[in-house]
Design a protein around this motif. Structure first.
Motif, PDB file in Angstrom:
ATOM      1  N   UNK A 197      -5.400  -8.249   5.266  1.00 38.34           N
ATOM      2  CA  UNK A 197      -5.330  -7.142   4.311  1.00 38.34           C
ATOM      3  C   UNK A 197      -5.141  -5.809   5.031  1.00 38.34           C
ATOM      4  N   UNK A 198      -5.776  -5.617   6.176  1.00 39.68           N
ATOM      5  CA  UNK A 198      -5.608  -4.377   6.922  1.00 39.68           C
ATOM      6  C   UNK A 198      -4.175  -4.167   7.358  1.00 39.68           C
ATOM      7  N   UNK A 199      -3.549  -5.206   7.854  1.00 38.42           N
ATOM      8  CA  UNK A 199      -2.136  -5.113   8.258  1.00 38.42           C
ATOM      9  C   UNK A 199      -1.248  -4.851   7.055  1.00 38.42           C
ATOM     10  N   UNK A 200      -1.467  -5.605   5.994  1.00 38.12           N
ATOM     11  CA  UNK A 200      -0.633  -5.425   4.798  1.00 38.12           C
ATOM     12  C   UNK A 200      -0.755  -4.019   4.243  1.00 38.12           C
ATOM     13  N   UNK A 201      -1.962  -3.516   4.188  1.00 41.40           N
ATOM     14  CA  UNK A 201      -2.212  -2.202   3.592  1.00 41.40           C
ATOM     15  C   UNK A 201      -1.443  -1.094   4.307  1.00 41.40           C
ATOM     16  N   UNK A 202      -1.530  -1.027   5.629  1.00 43.33           N
ATOM     17  CA  UNK A 202      -0.891   0.059   6.365  1.00 43.33           C
ATOM     18  C   UNK A 202       0.625  -0.110   6.379  1.00 43.33           C
ATOM     19  N   UNK A 203       1.111  -1.336   6.546  1.00 48.12           N
ATOM     20  CA  UNK A 203       2.564  -1.546   6.498  1.00 48.12           C
ATOM     21  C   UNK A 203       3.114  -1.172   5.132  1.00 48.12           C
ATOM     22  N   UNK A 204       2.356  -1.450   4.087  1.00 49.48           N
ATOM     23  CA  UNK A 204       2.795  -1.080   2.738  1.00 49.48           C
ATOM     24  C   UNK A 204       2.795   0.443   2.569  1.00 49.48           C
ATOM     25  N   UNK A 205       1.798   1.097   3.122  1.00 48.56           N
ATOM     26  CA  UNK A 205       1.760   2.557   3.047  1.00 48.56           C
ATOM     27  C   UNK A 205       2.968   3.185   3.731  1.00 48.56           C
ATOM     28  N   UNK A 206       3.476   2.524   4.760  1.00 46.47           N
ATOM     29  CA  UNK A 206       4.666   3.016   5.466  1.00 46.47           C
ATOM     30  C   UNK A 206       5.958   2.502   4.845  1.00 46.47           C
ATOM     31  N   UNK A 207       5.859   1.806   3.704  1.00 49.30           N
ATOM     32  CA  UNK A 207       7.027   1.296   2.977  1.00 49.30           C
ATOM     33  C   UNK A 207       7.828   0.306   3.820  1.00 49.30           C
ATOM     34  N   UNK A 208       7.125  -0.457   4.655  1.00 48.23           N
ATOM     35  CA  UNK A 208       7.805  -1.419   5.521  1.00 48.23           C
ATOM     36  C   UNK A 208       7.826  -2.831   4.946  1.00 48.23           C
TER      37      UNK A 208
END
Length: 715
Positions: free
Chosen positions: A34-45
């Motif tokens: 979830x931590x990885x998904x959250x930040x990558x999603x915030x960066x629109x990646x």
């Protein structure tokens, strides 16, 4: 990369570590993903529909994200800078202050003409608007990896030295390898002193060689085929469960059910990477020991699954081993585990036989040297308080006061036994076995066994009345004592389990009512306020004050409120509990109030009740008696007649415990109440008339709110 498809690939991140704490493994795996998904999603990646698969084994945390961009799309931005009068100089150019701010935000290339001036309602502000390049995957992934690692729910962090012999890092366990694969390409990120690559390790014993992962899509298969590792926690758990059920069925047995079995299944799933279930056995002579002792040592110490007779539920001499090895001939594994468990069972047998040499009653005196709490005295002092309360409760319920007293006397005696010293989880259970061996009455034995239950979940009968008396006494003593010395629950902290004690106490009242020991029509027996007052008198002066007793009572009703709102309308629950009625009447009153709330008269009467409450509160003085000669208006005369007619009927129904009928009776007053408020000025100029009308409303208010505070139903 020239096409859109070429810029979207799956992403694999894996941290290979030393053995991770098993009870935290699944949470760590989910949090890492979830931590990885959250930040990558915030960066629109993350591309639309990107799936997330988490993996966790004893030696790895990993995640595969199904559709990840090489670079995020361009993003429009709006930056509020500063007031125009500060940001622009006299010539309209950029001031030194604004130039510094633009440089700090990476916008130093902008000129004054590129900025926008807008008012925020108070003054003109300068804004920078434009389109920024999207984040590159390497940059976004590094931030995501750092975030995921630092936000893991690590139970205990350890510091360890890196290979350079100088640097050190903090993590849950030493990490040895880091994989970061986007498609077949390694992304150059770094964490915990490790540079990302594609290499991992398989099973420690069955496949100790290194494995180079080709791509995220092949990760699971390569680990399974080449590494003998089942990476998915959920798949390992399902496989173990199937093997356990299959082996148990083949032996004509079961592994049992319940939270203890589920917790053990979770734990063994976190201990193995390639699970295989084998059957072990021990000598049948150990079955003479209380089964709880054998079950606990097998589950707690050895992580075995005891096997039970499917009909009787009796413990058998066989157990199931969840091994981390799959071998053609498991004889060495099975015999090794049997050699390990045998001394454990022998210890349990020795403890039990040794404990039986001392009568349970003879252990009570030893409680004088066991501190319960430094402000509340020894365990023996606590036992004396519980004895008094248990006798009082049993007397109120028509039970055997001597047996209640005996149960309370013996309740903590097993704390000095060898078995409880080795297995604290068996408190009460062992006391029951020792009491039975000593020939104590059956209801006393049962009371000792049931004292640590979280709640009573069956109607109380003659056999369990002593159990209920001890159960209530213990929880009342705990609540008053711990509350009295200032250890009140706060937020998530409740180290002495006062919330659980309150809910257990509530369950006891419910089951006493269900068993017929507290009739719905009985509002006097085992009254909570009186029970708390009596219990408070058993403490030393200054511990359980009248104020703390009132606070405990309010706390109990608040816990009941939180429990009931899961099943009933909040307004109905509030209406009933506002009166703090006898605990055993609460459910019946709520059902009656819920039924009343559906009547067409309910809304009008609730609103009128609320209005009456406000008028009486505003008046302040206690209303006097009604003077019939001062009821001059027809509407108030009519209301007085309706009250006089309905009041005795509603009170009789209340006394019989027919709360639905009592509310229905008073609902007949609706028309008279409506007419009164339409035609009569309550706050008349004449003080005597005003006081008489308030007295009339007070009488109505009292009889209308005998079952519940109806005004709480007003929207």
């Amino acid at each position: 990369m020239t096409t859109a498809a070429a810029t979207i690939r799956p992403l694999l991140i894996e941290l290979l570590t030393e053995e991770l704490p098993p009870k935290a493994l699944q949470k760590l795996g989910l949090a890492f993903a979830e931590g990885l998904r959250k930040i990558l999603d915030q960066h629109h990646l993350l591309a639309p529909g990107c799936g997330v698969s988490d993996f966790s084994t004893p030696r790895r945390l990993a995640v595969v994200l199904g559709a990840v961009l090489a670079q995020a799309p361009e993003q429009t931005y709006t930056e509020k800078l500063m007031p125009a009068k500060i940001g622009l100089d006299d010539t309209g150019g950029i001031s030194p202050a604004l130039a510094k701010k633009l440089a700090a935000k990476g916008l130093g290339h902008l000129a004054a003409a590129d900025l926008i001036t807008e008012s925020d309602g108070k003054q003109d502000y300068l804004y920078a608007r434009g389109v920024a390049a999207g984040a590159a995957l390497a940059d976004g992934l590094q931030e995501a990896l750092d975030y995921a690692i630092t936000h893991l729910p690590i139970p205990k962090v350890m510091r360890y030295q890196l290979a350079d012999g100088v640097s050190s890092v903090k993590f849950v366990r030493p990490a040895h390898q880091l994989i970061a694969l986007w498609g077949n390409e390694v992304i150059p990120v770094r964490a915990l002193g490790l540079d990302a690559g594609r290499r991992t390790l398989g099973h420690r014993f069955m496949a100790g060689h290194a494995i180079d992962i080709a791509s995220p899509d092949t990760y699971e298969k390569q680990l399974h085929d080449d590494g003998k590792v089942i990476a998915s926690f959920a798949q390992r758990r399902a496989l173990i469960s199937r093997q356990l059920q299959s082996q148990a069925q083949a032996l004509g047995a079961t592994i049992g059910a319940g939270p203890e079995v589920d917790a053990l299944l979770e734990e063994v799933t976190a201990l193995v990477e390639h699970p295989t279930v084998y059957v072990g056995a021990f000598e049948e002579q150990f079955l003479q020991v209380p089964p709880e002792c054998l079950i606990l040592t097998m589950r707690l110490n050895q992580k075995y699954f005891p096997l039970f007779e499917p009909g009787s539920g009796g413990l058998t001499h066989r157990f199931l081993i969840v091994s981390n090895m799959q071998v053609d001939d498991p004889v060495n594994i099975v015999e090794g585990n049997q050699r390990v468990v045998r001394p454990r069972l022998a210890d349990a047998q020795f403890f039990f036989q040794t404990d039986l040499k001392t009568r349970l009653a003879d252990r009570v005196a030893g409680l004088a040297t066991s501190v319960y709490h430094n402000k509340l005295g020894s365990q023996l002092e606590r036992v004396e308080r519980v004895r008094q309360i248990a006798r009082h409760v049993a007397g109120q319920l028509g039970g055997n006061t001597d047996n209640a007293d005996r149960a309370a006397l013996l309740a903590k005696a097993d704390l000095g036994s060898s078995m409880v010293g080795e297995f604290p989880e068996l408190q009460g259970v062992m006391g029951a076995y020792y009491a039975k061996a000593d020939g104590e009455p059956d209801d006393v034995v049962l009371a000792l066994k049931d004292q640590y239950r979280i709640r009573l979940d069956a109607p109380v009968d003659a056999a369990t009345l002593t159990s209920a008396a001890l159960f209530i006494a213990e929880r009342v003593e705990t609540l008053l004592g711990i509350w009295g010395i200032g250890l009140v629950p706060t937020g998530e902290r409740d180290p002495y389990g006062l919330r659980r004690a309150a809910l257990g106490l509530i369950s006891a009242f419910e089951q006493l009512q269900a068993g017929g020991y507290l009739a719905i029509s009985d509002s006097d027996s085992l009254n909570l306020a009186e029970l708390l007052a009596f219990a408070a008198s058993t403490f030393a002066p200054g511990i359980a004050s009248q104020a703390s007793g009132a606070e405990v009572r309010a706390f109990i009703y608040e816990r009941y409120r939180n429990l009931l709102t899961n099943d009933f309308d909040r307004n109905v629950v509030d209406a009933v509990l506002a009166l703090e009625p006898p605990l055993h009447q609460v459910h019946a009153r709520i059902q009656a109030c819920a039924s009343f709330a559906q009547r067409p008269e309910a809304a009008s009467l609730a609103a009128a009740n609320k209005r009456i409450a406000n008028l009486l509160k505003k008046a302040g003085a206690e209303p006097g008696a009604i003077d019939p000669d001062k009821l001059g208006e027809p509407a108030e005369q009519a209301l007085a007649k309706v009250i006089a007619a309905l009041k005795p009927q509603a009170q009789a129904q209340l006394a019989q415990g027919d709360f639905t009928a009592s509310l229905a009776t008073m609902a007949q007053a609706k028309d008279a109440v409506d007419a009164f408020f339409n035609d009569v000025m309550v706050m008349a100029d004449d003080p005597a008339i005003r006081a008489n009308r308030l007295a009339l409303l007070a009488d109505l208010h009292q009889v209308m709110n005998q079952v519940a505070d109806i005004s709480r139903l007003a929207q």
